[in-house]
Design a protein around this motif. Structure first.
Motif, PDB file in Angstrom:
ATOM      1  N   TYR A 107     124.639  30.564  15.251  1.00  0.00           N
ATOM      2  CA  TYR A 107     123.539  30.012  14.465  1.00  0.00           C
ATOM      3  C   TYR A 107     124.078  28.964  13.493  1.00  0.00           C
ATOM      4  CZ  TYR A 107     121.164  34.013  16.438  1.00  0.00           C
ATOM      5  OH  TYR A 107     120.646  34.937  17.310  1.00  0.00           O
ATOM      6  N   ARG A 108     123.639  27.734  13.681  1.00  0.00           N
ATOM      7  CA  ARG A 108     124.198  26.594  12.955  1.00  0.00           C
ATOM      8  C   ARG A 108     123.934  26.628  11.462  1.00  0.00           C
ATOM      9  NH1 ARG A 108     122.936  21.242  11.355  1.00  0.00           N
ATOM     10  NH2 ARG A 108     120.777  21.391  12.003  1.00  0.00           N
ATOM     11  N   ARG A 109     122.702  26.788  11.039  1.00  0.00           N
ATOM     12  CA  ARG A 109     122.380  26.692   9.609  1.00  0.00           C
ATOM     13  C   ARG A 109     123.075  27.770   8.773  1.00  0.00           C
ATOM     14  NH1 ARG A 109     121.714  22.924   7.067  1.00  0.00           N
ATOM     15  NH2 ARG A 109     120.249  23.822   5.645  1.00  0.00           N
ATOM     16  N   PRO A 110     123.071  29.045   9.161  1.00  0.00           N
ATOM     17  CA  PRO A 110     123.795  30.029   8.344  1.00  0.00           C
ATOM     18  C   PRO A 110     125.294  29.744   8.236  1.00  0.00           C
ATOM     19  CG  PRO A 110     122.286  31.150   9.810  1.00  0.00           C
ATOM     20  CD  PRO A 110     122.289  29.708  10.213  1.00  0.00           C
ATOM     21  N   VAL A 111     125.902  29.240   9.314  1.00  0.00           N
ATOM     22  CA  VAL A 111     127.330  28.922   9.268  1.00  0.00           C
ATOM     23  C   VAL A 111     127.561  27.730   8.345  1.00  0.00           C
ATOM     24  CG1 VAL A 111     129.296  28.083  10.632  1.00  0.00           C
ATOM     25  CG2 VAL A 111     127.862  29.916  11.520  1.00  0.00           C
ATOM     26  N   GLU A 112     126.721  26.712   8.444  1.00  0.00           N
ATOM     27  CA  GLU A 112     126.881  25.541   7.582  1.00  0.00           C
ATOM     28  C   GLU A 112     126.710  25.892   6.107  1.00  0.00           C
ATOM     29  OE1 GLU A 112     125.612  21.724  10.304  1.00  0.00           O
ATOM     30  OE2 GLU A 112     124.076  22.687   9.097  1.00  0.00           O
ATOM     31  N   LEU A 113     125.786  26.787   5.810  1.00  0.00           N
ATOM     32  CA  LEU A 113     125.558  27.172   4.418  1.00  0.00           C
ATOM     33  C   LEU A 113     126.724  27.962   3.830  1.00  0.00           C
ATOM     34  CD1 LEU A 113     121.783  28.120   4.559  1.00  0.00           C
ATOM     35  CD2 LEU A 113     122.802  26.127   3.450  1.00  0.00           C
ATOM     36  N   ARG A 114     127.516  28.608   4.663  1.00  0.00           N
ATOM     37  CA  ARG A 114     128.636  29.419   4.183  1.00  0.00           C
ATOM     38  C   ARG A 114     129.967  28.682   4.188  1.00  0.00           C
ATOM     39  NH1 ARG A 114     124.843  32.579   6.147  1.00  0.00           N
ATOM     40  NH2 ARG A 114     124.460  34.628   5.282  1.00  0.00           N
ATOM     41  N   SER A 115     129.953  27.428   4.591  1.00  0.00           N
ATOM     42  CA  SER A 115     131.196  26.656   4.620  1.00  0.00           C
ATOM     43  C   SER A 115     131.007  25.362   3.835  1.00  0.00           C
ATOM     44  CB  SER A 115     131.602  26.364   6.062  1.00  0.00           C
ATOM     45  OG  SER A 115     130.563  25.701   6.742  1.00  0.00           O
ATOM     46  N   LYS A 116     132.070  24.972   3.141  1.00  0.00           N
ATOM     47  CA  LYS A 116     131.982  23.791   2.272  1.00  0.00           C
ATOM     48  C   LYS A 116     132.531  22.527   2.923  1.00  0.00           C
ATOM     49  CE  LYS A 116     131.963  26.321  -1.972  1.00  0.00           C
ATOM     50  NZ  LYS A 116     132.646  27.383  -2.554  1.00  0.00           N
ATOM     51  N   SER A 117     133.559  22.660   3.718  1.00  0.00           N
ATOM     52  CA  SER A 117     134.180  21.484   4.325  1.00  0.00           C
ATOM     53  C   SER A 117     134.149  21.602   5.843  1.00  0.00           C
ATOM     54  CB  SER A 117     135.629  21.342   3.852  1.00  0.00           C
ATOM     55  OG  SER A 117     136.406  22.399   4.363  1.00  0.00           O
ATOM     56  N   ARG A 118     134.500  20.515   6.514  1.00  0.00           N
ATOM     57  CA  ARG A 118     134.532  20.526   7.981  1.00  0.00           C
ATOM     58  C   ARG A 118     135.588  21.499   8.493  1.00  0.00           C
ATOM     59  NH1 ARG A 118     136.297  18.729  12.732  1.00  0.00           N
ATOM     60  NH2 ARG A 118     134.883  17.703  14.160  1.00  0.00           N
ATOM     61  N   ASP A 119     136.752  21.542   7.839  1.00  0.00           N
ATOM     62  CA  ASP A 119     137.809  22.463   8.264  1.00  0.00           C
ATOM     63  C   ASP A 119     137.380  23.916   8.093  1.00  0.00           C
ATOM     64  OD1 ASP A 119     139.418  20.315   8.888  1.00  0.00           O
ATOM     65  OD2 ASP A 119     140.450  20.319   6.954  1.00  0.00           O
ATOM     66  N   GLU A 120     136.741  24.197   6.974  1.00  0.00           N
ATOM     67  CA  GLU A 120     136.246  25.553   6.731  1.00  0.00           C
ATOM     68  C   GLU A 120     135.182  25.927   7.764  1.00  0.00           C
ATOM     69  OE1 GLU A 120     134.082  27.457   2.975  1.00  0.00           O
ATOM     70  OE2 GLU A 120     135.831  26.236   2.431  1.00  0.00           O
ATOM     71  N   ARG A 121     134.335  24.964   8.100  1.00  0.00           N
ATOM     72  CA  ARG A 121     133.285  25.202   9.099  1.00  0.00           C
ATOM     73  C   ARG A 121     133.897  25.465  10.466  1.00  0.00           C
ATOM     74  NH1 ARG A 121     130.425  20.726   8.335  1.00  0.00           N
ATOM     75  NH2 ARG A 121     129.559  21.713   6.496  1.00  0.00           N
ATOM     76  N   ALA A 122     134.922  24.703  10.835  1.00  0.00           N
ATOM     77  CA  ALA A 122     135.588  24.899  12.128  1.00  0.00           C
ATOM     78  C   ALA A 122     136.211  26.285  12.205  1.00  0.00           C
ATOM     79  CB  ALA A 122     136.640  23.824  12.347  1.00  0.00           C
ATOM     80  N   LEU A 123     136.828  26.724  11.115  1.00  0.00           N
ATOM     81  CA  LEU A 123     137.416  28.064  11.070  1.00  0.00           C
ATOM     82  C   LEU A 123     136.357  29.146  11.225  1.00  0.00           C
ATOM     83  CD1 LEU A 123     140.189  28.060   8.370  1.00  0.00           C
ATOM     84  CD2 LEU A 123     140.172  29.455  10.407  1.00  0.00           C
ATOM     85  N   LEU A 124     135.251  28.990  10.497  1.00  0.00           N
ATOM     86  CA  LEU A 124     134.178  29.988  10.551  1.00  0.00           C
ATOM     87  C   LEU A 124     133.528  30.024  11.928  1.00  0.00           C
ATOM     88  CD1 LEU A 124     132.613  32.133   9.046  1.00  0.00           C
ATOM     89  CD2 LEU A 124     131.139  30.330   8.126  1.00  0.00           C
ATOM     90  N   VAL A 125     133.322  28.856  12.524  1.00  0.00           N
ATOM     91  CA  VAL A 125     132.748  28.811  13.881  1.00  0.00           C
ATOM     92  C   VAL A 125     133.660  29.551  14.852  1.00  0.00           C
ATOM     93  CG1 VAL A 125     132.308  27.268  15.836  1.00  0.00           C
ATOM     94  CG2 VAL A 125     131.358  26.741  13.609  1.00  0.00           C
ATOM     95  N   HIS A 126     134.958  29.312  14.765  1.00  0.00           N
ATOM     96  CA  HIS A 126     135.889  29.983  15.674  1.00  0.00           C
ATOM     97  C   HIS A 126     135.869  31.503  15.451  1.00  0.00           C
ATOM     98  CE1 HIS A 126     139.132  30.356  18.498  1.00  0.00           C
ATOM     99  NE2 HIS A 126     139.837  31.049  17.606  1.00  0.00           N
ATOM    100  N   GLU A 127     135.830  31.927  14.204  1.00  0.00           N
ATOM    101  CA  GLU A 127     135.764  33.363  13.925  1.00  0.00           C
ATOM    102  C   GLU A 127     134.501  33.989  14.501  1.00  0.00           C
ATOM    103  OE1 GLU A 127     136.285  34.341   9.821  1.00  0.00           O
ATOM    104  OE2 GLU A 127     138.356  33.651   9.778  1.00  0.00           O
ATOM    105  N   VAL A 128     133.373  33.306  14.357  1.00  0.00           N
ATOM    106  CA  VAL A 128     132.109  33.826  14.897  1.00  0.00           C
ATOM    107  C   VAL A 128     132.178  33.915  16.416  1.00  0.00           C
ATOM    108  CG1 VAL A 128     129.640  33.342  15.180  1.00  0.00           C
ATOM    109  CG2 VAL A 128     130.721  33.052  12.944  1.00  0.00           C
ATOM    110  N   VAL A 129     132.693  32.877  17.069  1.00  0.00           N
ATOM    111  CA  VAL A 129     132.802  32.894  18.534  1.00  0.00           C
ATOM    112  C   VAL A 129     133.732  34.023  18.976  1.00  0.00           C
ATOM    113  CG1 VAL A 129     133.632  31.597  20.542  1.00  0.00           C
ATOM    114  CG2 VAL A 129     132.224  30.459  18.827  1.00  0.00           C
ATOM    115  N   VAL A 130     134.872  34.182  18.313  1.00  0.00           N
ATOM    116  CA  VAL A 130     135.817  35.251  18.665  1.00  0.00           C
ATOM    117  C   VAL A 130     135.171  36.616  18.489  1.00  0.00           C
ATOM    118  CG1 VAL A 130     137.972  36.379  17.961  1.00  0.00           C
ATOM    119  CG2 VAL A 130     137.905  33.913  18.258  1.00  0.00           C
TER     120      VAL A 130
END
Length: 151
Positions: A107-130
């Motif tokens: 889910y894009r919007r909840p992940v974007e709201l919990r991350s501040k930078s692009r690097d942080e977002r990439a990390l969170l996306v990978h954690e969610v997928v894993v």
């Protein structure tokens, strides 16, 4: 007695035009403006496209180690379905059924709201997928990606 004065041309009632007027694309008649940035520049990519690319990068990284993920559909949705009284999920997974492949949703919007930078977002996306792949396969996230939780 005065003779009637003919109405001036500016005060005559106007007749409706017989043909529709040509519509212009903008107020000044210059046409549509060009793109702000060339297509090869990251600025031209939308946030949803950038997010989708983050998910695809994460999936490609996992598929090298887990080839069976080629049969799984990975999807990006804006927001999760409304469920009252629970925390907002960042992702979800649905096991395969008779005619449907297994699905992992991020889910894009909840992940974007919990991350501040692009690097942080990439990390969170990978954690969610894993995490969702681990749930789907019935394994721990550390066995899916040995670097899970270390970054």
């Amino acid at each position: 007695m005065e003779s009637p004065v003919p109405p001036s041309p500016s005060h005559r009632p106007t007749e409706p035009p017989t043909e529709p007027r040509a519509r212009r694309r903008d107020r000044h008649g210059r046409g549509m403006r060009g793109p702000v940035a060339p297509p090869q520049v990251p600025l031209s990519a939308s946030r949803s496209d950038t997010f989708r690319d983050l998910v695809l990068d994460s999936v490609e990284r996992l598929e090298r180690r887990w080839p069976q993920l080629a049969d799984v559909d990975f999807m990006v949705m804006e927001v999760p379905p409304v469920v009252s009284g629970e925390t907002v999920p960042l992702g979800g997974s649905v096991p395969a059924e008779k005619n449907e492949p297994a699905r992992v949703v991020v889910y894009r919007r909840p992940v974007e709201l919990r991350s501040k930078s692009r690097d942080e977002r990439a990390l969170l996306v990978h954690e969610v997928v894993v995490e969702q792949v681990a749930e789907l396969l019935g394994l721990s996230p550390e066995s899916i990606d040995p670097r899970y939780g270390q970054d």
